[in-house]
Design a protein around this motif. Structure first.
Motif, PDB file in Angstrom:
ATOM      1  N   GLY A  18       0.830  -1.209   0.000  1.00 11.47           N
ATOM      2  CA  GLY A  18       0.000   0.000   0.000  1.00 11.47           C
ATOM      3  C   GLY A  18       0.856   1.248   0.000  1.00 11.47           C
ATOM      4  N   THR A  19       2.078   1.122  -0.505  1.00  8.51           N
ATOM      5  CA  THR A  19       3.010   2.245  -0.556  1.00  8.51           C
ATOM      6  C   THR A  19       2.845   2.964  -1.884  1.00  8.51           C
ATOM      7  OG1 THR A  19       4.586   1.145   0.880  1.00  8.51           O
ATOM      8  CG2 THR A  19       5.471   2.846  -0.554  1.00  8.51           C
ATOM      9  N   PHE A  20       2.396   4.215  -1.792  1.00  9.27           N
ATOM     10  CA  PHE A  20       2.180   4.997  -2.997  1.00  9.27           C
ATOM     11  C   PHE A  20       2.926   6.322  -2.958  1.00  9.27           C
ATOM     12  CE2 PHE A  20      -1.314   2.094  -2.470  1.00  9.27           C
ATOM     13  CZ  PHE A  20      -1.331   1.475  -3.712  1.00  9.27           C
ATOM     14  N   LYS A  21       3.618   6.595  -1.846  1.00  2.27           N
ATOM     15  CA  LYS A  21       4.448   7.786  -1.708  1.00  2.27           C
ATOM     16  C   LYS A  21       5.820   7.312  -1.244  1.00  2.27           C
ATOM     17  CE  LYS A  21       0.688  10.862  -0.518  1.00  2.27           C
ATOM     18  NZ  LYS A  21       0.143  11.789   0.456  1.00  2.27           N
ATOM     19  N   LEU A  22       6.844   7.999  -1.706  1.00  2.88           N
ATOM     20  CA  LEU A  22       8.211   7.623  -1.346  1.00  2.88           C
ATOM     21  C   LEU A  22       8.861   8.754  -0.576  1.00  2.88           C
ATOM     22  CD1 LEU A  22       9.352   6.042  -4.717  1.00  2.88           C
ATOM     23  CD2 LEU A  22       8.575   4.841  -2.670  1.00  2.88           C
ATOM     24  N   PRO A  23       9.795   8.431   0.301  1.00  4.10           N
ATOM     25  CA  PRO A  23      10.131   7.107   0.804  1.00  4.10           C
ATOM     26  C   PRO A  23       9.106   6.619   1.823  1.00  4.10           C
ATOM     27  CG  PRO A  23      11.437   8.746   1.937  1.00  4.10           C
ATOM     28  CD  PRO A  23      10.624   9.480   0.906  1.00  4.10           C
ATOM     29  N   GLU A  24       9.132   5.318   2.054  1.00  7.62           N
ATOM     30  CA  GLU A  24       8.267   4.717   3.077  1.00  7.62           C
ATOM     31  C   GLU A  24       9.020   3.533   3.676  1.00  7.62           C
ATOM     32  OE1 GLU A  24       4.083   5.026   2.377  1.00  7.62           O
ATOM     33  OE2 GLU A  24       3.809   2.974   3.058  1.00  7.62           O
ATOM     34  N   THR A  25       8.948   3.424   4.998  1.00  3.62           N
ATOM     35  CA  THR A  25       9.754   2.436   5.714  1.00  3.62           C
ATOM     36  C   THR A  25       8.903   1.647   6.689  1.00  3.62           C
ATOM     37  OG1 THR A  25      11.619   3.968   5.584  1.00  3.62           O
ATOM     38  CG2 THR A  25      11.824   2.135   7.132  1.00  3.62           C
ATOM     39  N   TYR A  26       9.166   0.345   6.737  1.00  3.77           N
ATOM     40  CA  TYR A  26       8.493  -0.569   7.665  1.00  3.77           C
ATOM     41  C   TYR A  26       9.569  -1.284   8.464  1.00  3.77           C
ATOM     42  CZ  TYR A  26       4.618   0.061   4.427  1.00  3.77           C
ATOM     43  OH  TYR A  26       3.631   0.605   3.640  1.00  3.77           O
ATOM     44  N   ILE A  27       9.394  -1.353   9.778  1.00  2.00           N
ATOM     45  CA  ILE A  27      10.304  -2.140  10.601  1.00  2.00           C
ATOM     46  C   ILE A  27       9.505  -3.318  11.143  1.00  2.00           C
ATOM     47  CG2 ILE A  27      11.879  -2.205  12.563  1.00  2.00           C
ATOM     48  CD1 ILE A  27      12.333   0.784  12.148  1.00  2.00           C
ATOM     49  N   LEU A  28       9.989  -4.515  10.826  1.00  3.33           N
ATOM     50  CA  LEU A  28       9.282  -5.752  11.148  1.00  3.33           C
ATOM     51  C   LEU A  28       9.945  -6.450  12.323  1.00  3.33           C
ATOM     52  CD1 LEU A  28       9.120  -7.155   7.500  1.00  3.33           C
ATOM     53  CD2 LEU A  28       7.689  -5.390   8.544  1.00  3.33           C
ATOM     54  N   ASP A  29       9.125  -7.085  13.150  1.00  3.28           N
ATOM     55  CA  ASP A  29       9.686  -7.884  14.237  1.00  3.28           C
ATOM     56  C   ASP A  29      10.159  -9.226  13.689  1.00  3.28           C
ATOM     57  OD1 ASP A  29       7.437  -9.607  14.083  1.00  3.28           O
ATOM     58  OD2 ASP A  29       6.509  -8.787  15.890  1.00  3.28           O
ATOM     59  N   ARG A  30      10.599 -10.094  14.571  1.00  2.09           N
ATOM     60  CA  ARG A  30      11.183 -11.381  14.167  1.00  2.09           C
ATOM     61  C   ARG A  30      10.170 -12.316  13.497  1.00  2.09           C
ATOM     62  NH1 ARG A  30      16.180 -11.505  16.476  1.00  2.09           N
ATOM     63  NH2 ARG A  30      16.498 -10.002  18.141  1.00  2.09           N
ATOM     64  N   ASN A  31       8.878 -12.032  13.667  1.00  2.00           N
ATOM     65  CA  ASN A  31       7.825 -12.845  13.056  1.00  2.00           C
ATOM     66  C   ASN A  31       7.231 -12.205  11.807  1.00  2.00           C
ATOM     67  OD1 ASN A  31       7.879 -14.923  15.074  1.00  2.00           O
ATOM     68  ND2 ASN A  31       6.956 -13.418  16.455  1.00  2.00           N
ATOM     69  N   GLY A  32       7.812 -11.098  11.363  1.00  3.79           N
ATOM     70  CA  GLY A  32       7.326 -10.439  10.154  1.00  3.79           C
ATOM     71  C   GLY A  32       6.136  -9.525  10.379  1.00  3.79           C
ATOM     72  N   ILE A  33       5.891  -9.149  11.633  1.00  7.35           N
ATOM     73  CA  ILE A  33       4.801  -8.219  11.945  1.00  7.35           C
ATOM     74  C   ILE A  33       5.347  -6.796  11.901  1.00  7.35           C
ATOM     75  CG2 ILE A  33       3.085  -7.515  13.667  1.00  7.35           C
ATOM     76  CD1 ILE A  33       2.615 -10.341  12.523  1.00  7.35           C
ATOM     77  N   VAL A  34       4.617  -5.893  11.254  1.00  8.83           N
ATOM     78  CA  VAL A  34       5.033  -4.498  11.175  1.00  8.83           C
ATOM     79  C   VAL A  34       4.886  -3.867  12.558  1.00  8.83           C
ATOM     80  CG1 VAL A  34       4.565  -2.240  10.142  1.00  8.83           C
ATOM     81  CG2 VAL A  34       4.330  -4.327   8.755  1.00  8.83           C
ATOM     82  N   ARG A  35       5.995  -3.396  13.097  1.00 10.19           N
ATOM     83  CA  ARG A  35       5.982  -2.725  14.405  1.00 10.19           C
ATOM     84  C   ARG A  35       6.069  -1.222  14.270  1.00 10.19           C
ATOM     85  NH1 ARG A  35       3.119  -6.000  16.859  1.00 10.19           N
ATOM     86  NH2 ARG A  35       3.984  -8.081  16.940  1.00 10.19           N
ATOM     87  N   TYR A  36       6.727  -0.748  13.209  1.00 10.64           N
ATOM     88  CA  TYR A  36       6.832   0.688  12.950  1.00 10.64           C
ATOM     89  C   TYR A  36       6.647   0.918  11.461  1.00 10.64           C
ATOM     90  CZ  TYR A  36       9.009   0.842  17.548  1.00 10.64           C
ATOM     91  OH  TYR A  36       9.271   0.704  18.881  1.00 10.64           O
ATOM     92  N   LYS A  37       5.957   2.014  11.154  1.00 11.03           N
ATOM     93  CA  LYS A  37       5.778   2.426   9.765  1.00 11.03           C
ATOM     94  C   LYS A  37       6.018   3.927   9.715  1.00 11.03           C
ATOM     95  CE  LYS A  37       2.356   2.802   6.086  1.00 11.03           C
ATOM     96  NZ  LYS A  37       0.997   2.446   5.653  1.00 11.03           N
TER      97      LYS A  37
END
Length: 168
Positions: free
Chosen positions: A126-145
Motif C-alpha cells: 500500500g506504498t504509494f508515496k516515497l520514501p516509506e519504511t516498515y520495521i518488522l519484528d522477528r515474526n514479520g509483523i510491522v511494528r513501525y511504519k
C-alpha cells in the motif's frame, strides 16, 4: 446530506484500502511476503530473514527526499551489521540494476538494494508515496511504519532499533 455521507464513506474506504482496492499495511499487520533480485542478480525473499528484525525501505533514485535519506540508512545498516538485523532497500526505479548500481557507487552505498521496477511489492504494502519504511519484528509483523523521510541514524532511532534487536 446523503452526498456528504457517501463522500465520507468513500474517503474512509479509500484510506483503508488505498488506490484500486490495494490494502494499506499498517502497524500490527503481517508484512506481505516478496521475492526480488538484488542489483547483482541474487534472489532474496523476505522470509529468508524470519527471526531477524527487518527494515523494509521503499525508495527511488529520482526521489529527492529518498536521496537525502539514504545515507542515514547506510549508517543504520553499518551500525547493526552482524546483528539479528537486516535492511532491505527496495528500489522502484524503472532503469533497472545499471541505474541503481551507478547511484550506489557514486554514494558509496553497501546496503542491500532490491529491484522492484513497476513497484509491485511497494503496491502490495500500500506504498504509494516515497520514501516509506516498515520495521518488522522477528515474526514479520510491522511494528513501525514511517511515511516520508527520516534521519534514521539519530541516537533515538538507533536506540529503538537496537532495543528491538535486543528483545528475544
Amino acid at each position: 446530506m446523503v452526498i456528504v455521507a457517501a463522500g465520507l464513506l468513500l474517503f474512509f474506504f479509500l484510506a483503508k484500502e488505498g488506490p484500486r482496492g490495494a490494502k494499506i499495511i499498517r502497524e500490527g499487520d503481517q508484512a506481505p511476503e516478496f521475492r526480488l533480485s538484488t542489483v547483482d542478480g541474487k534472489q532474496i525473499s523476505l522470509s529468508d530473514f524470519r527471526g531477524k528484525i527487518v527494515m523494509v525501505h521503499f525508495w527511488a533514485t529520482w526521489c529527492p527526499p529518498c536521496v537525502e535519506e539514504i545515507p542515514t540508512l547506510e549508517r543504520v545498516y553499518r551500525s547493526f551489521l552482524g546483528k539479528d538485523f537486516e535492511l532491505l532497500a527496495v528500489n522502484v526505479d524503472e532503469g533497472g540494476a545499471e541505474a541503481v548500481t551507478s547511484f550506489m557507487q557514486r554514494n558509496r552505498l553497501t546496503l542491500p538494494v532490491l529491484l522492484n521496477p513497476g513497484g509491485s511489492v511497494a503496491k502490495s504494502y500500500g506504498t504509494f508515496k516515497l520514501p516509506e519504511t516498515y520495521i518488522l519484528d522477528r515474526n514479520g509483523i510491522v511494528r513501525y511504519k514511517v511515511i516520508g523521510p527520516a534521519n534514521w541514524s539519530v541516537p533515538e532511532n538507533l536506540k529503538a532499533i537496537g532495543n528491538m534487536i535486543d528483545q528475544q
